[in-house]
Design an enzyme around this catalytic site. Sequence first.
Site, PDB file in Angstrom:
ATOM      1  N   ARG A  22       0.843  -1.178   0.000  1.00 53.51           N
ATOM      2  CA  ARG A  22       0.000   0.000   0.000  1.00 53.51           C
ATOM      3  C   ARG A  22       0.897   1.254   0.000  1.00 53.51           C
ATOM      4  NH1 ARG A  22       2.285   2.196   3.656  1.00 53.51           N
ATOM      5  NH2 ARG A  22       0.754   3.798   3.547  1.00 53.51           N
ATOM      6  N   GLY A  23       0.212   2.413  -0.158  1.00 51.27           N
ATOM      7  CA  GLY A  23       0.983   3.637  -0.371  1.00 51.27           C
ATOM      8  C   GLY A  23       1.078   3.857  -1.877  1.00 51.27           C
ATOM      9  N   ALA A  24       0.668   5.046  -2.343  1.00 53.52           N
ATOM     10  CA  ALA A  24       0.516   5.291  -3.779  1.00 53.52           C
ATOM     11  C   ALA A  24       1.726   4.895  -4.624  1.00 53.52           C
ATOM     12  CB  ALA A  24       0.132   6.751  -4.012  1.00 53.52           C
ATOM     13  N   GLN A 151      -1.885   2.635   9.904  1.00 54.03           N
ATOM     14  CA  GLN A 151      -0.620   2.696   9.153  1.00 54.03           C
ATOM     15  C   GLN A 151       0.436   3.476   9.950  1.00 54.03           C
ATOM     16  OE1 GLN A 151      -3.641   3.030   7.851  1.00 54.03           O
ATOM     17  NE2 GLN A 151      -3.719   2.414   5.693  1.00 54.03           N
ATOM     18  N   ASP A 192      -2.278  10.639  -2.527  1.00 56.15           N
ATOM     19  CA  ASP A 192      -2.647   9.528  -3.400  1.00 56.15           C
ATOM     20  C   ASP A 192      -3.030  10.022  -4.793  1.00 56.15           C
ATOM     21  OD1 ASP A 192      -2.867   6.781  -1.794  1.00 56.15           O
ATOM     22  OD2 ASP A 192      -3.222   8.497  -0.480  1.00 56.15           O
ATOM     23  N   ASN A 202      -5.577  12.248   0.179  1.00 56.59           N
ATOM     24  CA  ASN A 202      -4.666  11.450   1.001  1.00 56.59           C
ATOM     25  C   ASN A 202      -5.493  10.727   2.053  1.00 56.59           C
ATOM     26  OD1 ASN A 202      -1.888  10.667   1.597  1.00 56.59           O
ATOM     27  ND2 ASN A 202      -2.130  11.818   3.507  1.00 56.59           N
TER      28      ASN A 202
HETATM   29  O1  MRU Z   1      -4.640   3.113   2.286  1.00 56.63           O
HETATM   30  P1  MRU Z   1      -3.176   3.365   2.123  1.00 56.63           P
HETATM   31  O2  MRU Z   1      -2.355   2.844   3.254  1.00 56.63           O
HETATM   32  O3  MRU Z   1      -2.665   2.910   0.776  1.00 56.63           O
HETATM   33  O4  MRU Z   1      -3.044   4.981   2.131  1.00 56.63           O
HETATM   34  C1  MRU Z   1      -1.781   5.519   1.902  1.00 56.63           C
HETATM   35  C2  MRU Z   1      -1.736   6.993   2.011  1.00 56.63           C
HETATM   36  O5  MRU Z   1      -2.726   7.689   2.134  1.00 56.63           O
HETATM   37  C3  MRU Z   1      -0.372   7.630   1.849  1.00 56.63           C
HETATM   38  O6  MRU Z   1      -0.286   8.808   2.598  1.00 56.63           O
HETATM   39  C4  MRU Z   1      -0.132   7.950   0.367  1.00 56.63           C
HETATM   40  O7  MRU Z   1      -0.448   6.839  -0.414  1.00 56.63           O
HETATM   41  C5  MRU Z   1       1.273   8.366   0.110  1.00 56.63           C
HETATM   42  S1  MRU Z   1       2.387   7.054   0.362  1.00 56.63           S
HETATM   43  C6  MRU Z   1       3.906   7.739   0.020  1.00 56.63           C
END
Ligand code: MRU
Length: 297
Positions: A22-24, A151, A192, A202
């Site tokens: 996870r994380g964009a 997270q 995101d 985000n």
């Molecule tokens: O649901 P997630 O854990 O994928 O959400 C991630 C986020 O919102 C992060 O802040 C974003 O993806 C940036 S990761 C560098």
Amino acid sequence: MVELECRSAHEVAEAIRTLAVRGAPAIGVAAAYGFALACMRGEDLDEAAATLVAARPTAVNLAWAVGQVRRFDGDPAERARAIHREEVERCRRMAEHAAELLAPGTRALTHCNTGGLATGGVGTALGAVHEAFSRGLVEHVFVDETRPLLQGSRLTAWELERSGVPHTVIADSAAGALMARNEVDAVLTGADRIAANGDTANKIGTYALAVLAAHHGIPFFVVAPSSTIDLATLDGDAIPIEERDPSEVTPRFPARNPAFDVTPAALVGAIVTEAGVHRAPYGESLRASAVSAEATG
Ligand code: MRU
């Protein structure tokens, strides 16, 4: 730490859907590898692309990365590896630019996880924190636990513990009180999807942080690679927001579980990409940054 091996686009899509990855930026890198796997296995590429892109709707890196590999006129595996290398390099450059924004003795607050686990590199907002700490600029980091999937208290605290950065986990709802008590000097988050006008999606809770930071006169910075800028989405209203299973909030009572929210550009003090520090109005400079990311394809 568990290593998960995926051998098909479908398995990668499942890993993305269930937040094993996870994380964009990391979602984008994983999707690029997933599509390359489909190419190498002779799978139906339309189906593979659709399966990957449907895994999660908000992080634009997902569709961006699949498109990059699909359009590449060469070895798909090599393009996927290159996307990974590029995200690592983008992290390094973002961290350097963003660290410049922090003053000595900074007590930073961050939300969700934006480190190596979310990017494949040093991270976006958390990469900036690490870089600033190595320059002696960061005194302490407040880590929002980031309900409902934690997270912050699961991943960000783990990364900061490993790198020896002083940190404290807080309930998301405690951020306002700490700001009111003048215990926070800057808020750093990732993104995101960043719309063409700078409106930023985000992790749920980011918008509330931006409103609190504005009320208390605290700088609010977004750190994200150009691969997260979506010029085709003109403003925040057009960003698709993932609604996840309500049972992640509570398995017992009726619940809602939007996974992301949108912070209007007006509440964002700066957007930091690998190209540099962007200030409002964001339109032109984000366009230039996004075009350069596309050109690397
Ligand atoms: O649901 P997630 O854990 O994928 O959400 C991630 C986020 O919102 C992060 O802040 C974003 O993806 C940036 S990761 C560098």
